[in-house]
Enzyme design. Structure first.
Site, mmCIF file in Angstrom:
data_model
loop_
_atom_site.group_PDB
_atom_site.id
_atom_site.type_symbol
_atom_site.label_atom_id
_atom_site.label_comp_id
_atom_site.label_asym_id
_atom_site.label_seq_id
_atom_site.Cartn_x
_atom_site.Cartn_y
_atom_site.Cartn_z
ATOM 1 N N CYS A 110 -90.718 -80.946 -66.202
ATOM 2 C CA CYS A 110 -89.892 -81.987 -66.002
ATOM 3 C C CYS A 110 -90.039 -82.850 -64.788
ATOM 4 O O CYS A 110 -89.546 -83.859 -64.298
ATOM 5 C CB CYS A 110 -88.349 -81.248 -65.809
ATOM 6 S SG CYS A 110 -88.112 -80.152 -64.708
ATOM 7 N N ASP A 144 -90.114 -82.136 -61.774
ATOM 8 C CA ASP A 144 -89.209 -81.668 -60.621
ATOM 9 C C ASP A 144 -89.837 -81.171 -59.321
ATOM 10 O O ASP A 144 -90.684 -80.375 -59.604
ATOM 11 C CB ASP A 144 -87.756 -80.697 -60.870
ATOM 12 C CG ASP A 144 -86.855 -81.330 -61.801
ATOM 13 O OD1 ASP A 144 -87.009 -82.731 -62.253
ATOM 14 O OD2 ASP A 144 -85.956 -80.911 -61.955
ATOM 15 N N CYS A 167 -83.359 -83.504 -61.488
ATOM 16 C CA CYS A 167 -82.171 -84.116 -62.242
ATOM 17 C C CYS A 167 -81.044 -83.534 -61.365
ATOM 18 O O CYS A 167 -81.174 -82.856 -60.266
ATOM 19 C CB CYS A 167 -82.105 -83.472 -63.487
ATOM 20 S SG CYS A 167 -82.230 -81.710 -63.406
ATOM 21 N N CYS A 199 -83.724 -75.165 -64.110
ATOM 22 C CA CYS A 199 -83.370 -75.494 -62.649
ATOM 23 C C CYS A 199 -83.057 -74.421 -61.802
ATOM 24 O O CYS A 199 -83.425 -74.640 -60.695
ATOM 25 C CB CYS A 199 -82.205 -76.559 -62.912
ATOM 26 S SG CYS A 199 -82.802 -78.074 -63.789
#
Lengths: 178, 128
Positions: free
Chosen positions: B37, B39, B63, B106
């Site tokens: 992603c 991140d 996110c 996450c």
């Protein structure tokens, strides 16, 4: 004509199974095959397995083209073909130094957005493009010449961060335009 | 996707956002990132002479769930020893924030960040 679904994406287009690829040859092979398998050509077939096969073939051709067209997805596909699982390819194992560098890039984008500095963003985009070019060349050496899959996987991971960064920059630039 | 109220709260009012100076006494840094992603998460802990984590900071590009996960762990690690901090598991984070299955990674990233920060502290201070 029907598509042999057992062929890998490269074989499907009659291309050698390697990272270095002539985009024009891929585009040409895709257009040719796409015309042959286009669902409209099979509209005359009765509902049933022939028509479903034709549809599956058309989907497969587009899926293959999308995967091979971009260097990142092409490299990921080559690693998968070599037996590397996507969990390995996507593992969270980046070197902290690289992540610090990514953090600094993101901070620079954030700062440029905050100050409406389009010039700075375009410079970042340019630097990023140069860095990506280097990464693509590195992938070619690692995948085609050295066959060093672990090193290639690491480069693929780096490229995934660069892609995300590019998206961020594009989003900010698009917001300025709007 | 709908975010839970707790995620929204951390997203809108991040706890302990920012950075400590790298050279500050007792500060260690954990850097983690998820290629899938894109991140990037930085978690810093400030450990007192008694071995207790006095304070923490985070900086996350990602996110809402990634930001909330890291914001939450800065609250949770405070007042803990390093060993206690290592007992924080991603499932607890996911549960507290009511993360949906697609966002579990996450919370994994936030757990990894704690491990990385503790490892950095131990490396700097020659602990095993």
């Amino acid at each position: 004509m029907s598509v042999d679904l057992s062929l890998d994406y490269f074989a499907l287009f009659g291309l050698p199974c390697r990272f270095r690829l002539d985009e024009a040859t891929l585009d040409h092979a895709w257009h040719t095959l796409q015309t042959e398998v286009h669902p409209d050509r099979h509209a005359h077939l009765p509902d049933g397995s022939d028509r479903r096969n034709a549809m599956a073939g058309a989907l497969r051709v587009n899926e293959a083209y999308t995967a091979l067209k971009k260097p990142l997805t092409r490299a990921q596909y080559l690693l998968e073909l070599a037996g590397m699982g996507s969990d390995v390819i996507n593992a969270n194992v980046m070197a902290p130094e690289y992540l610090f560098e990514q953090l600094q890039w993101r901070e620079a984008v954030e700062e440029a957005r905050g100050t409406n500095d389009i010039d700075a963003l375009e410079q970042l985009a340019l630097r990023l493009q140069i860095q990506k070019g280097g990464v693509v060349e590195q992938l070619a050496v690692q995948l085609d010449d050295q066959r060093d899959l672990d090193a290639a996987a690491d480069t693929v991971r780096r490229m995934m961060f660069l892609d995300k960064l590019r998206q961020d920059i594009d989003n900010v630039l698009a917001a300025f335009d709007g | 996707m709908t975010y839970s109220n707790k995620v929204l709260d951390h997203y809108e009012n991040p706890r302990n956002a920012g950075s400590f100076g790298q050279d500050e006494e007792g500060v260690a840094t954990g850097m983690v990132g998820a290629p899938a992603c894109g991140d990037v998460m930085k978690l810093q802990i400030k450990v007192g002479k008694d071995g207790i984590i006095e304070d923490a900071r985070f900086k996350t590009y990602g996110c809402g769930s990634a930001i909330a996960s890291s914001s939450l762990v800065t609250e949770w690690v405070k007042g803990k020893t390093l060993d206690e901090a290592l007992t924080i598991k991603n499932v607890q984070i996911a549960e507290e924030l009511a993360l949906p299955p697609v966002k579990i990674h996450c919370s994994v990233l936030a757990e990894d960040a704690i491990r990385a920060a503790v490892a950095d502290y131990r490396k700097k201070h020659g602990e095993k």
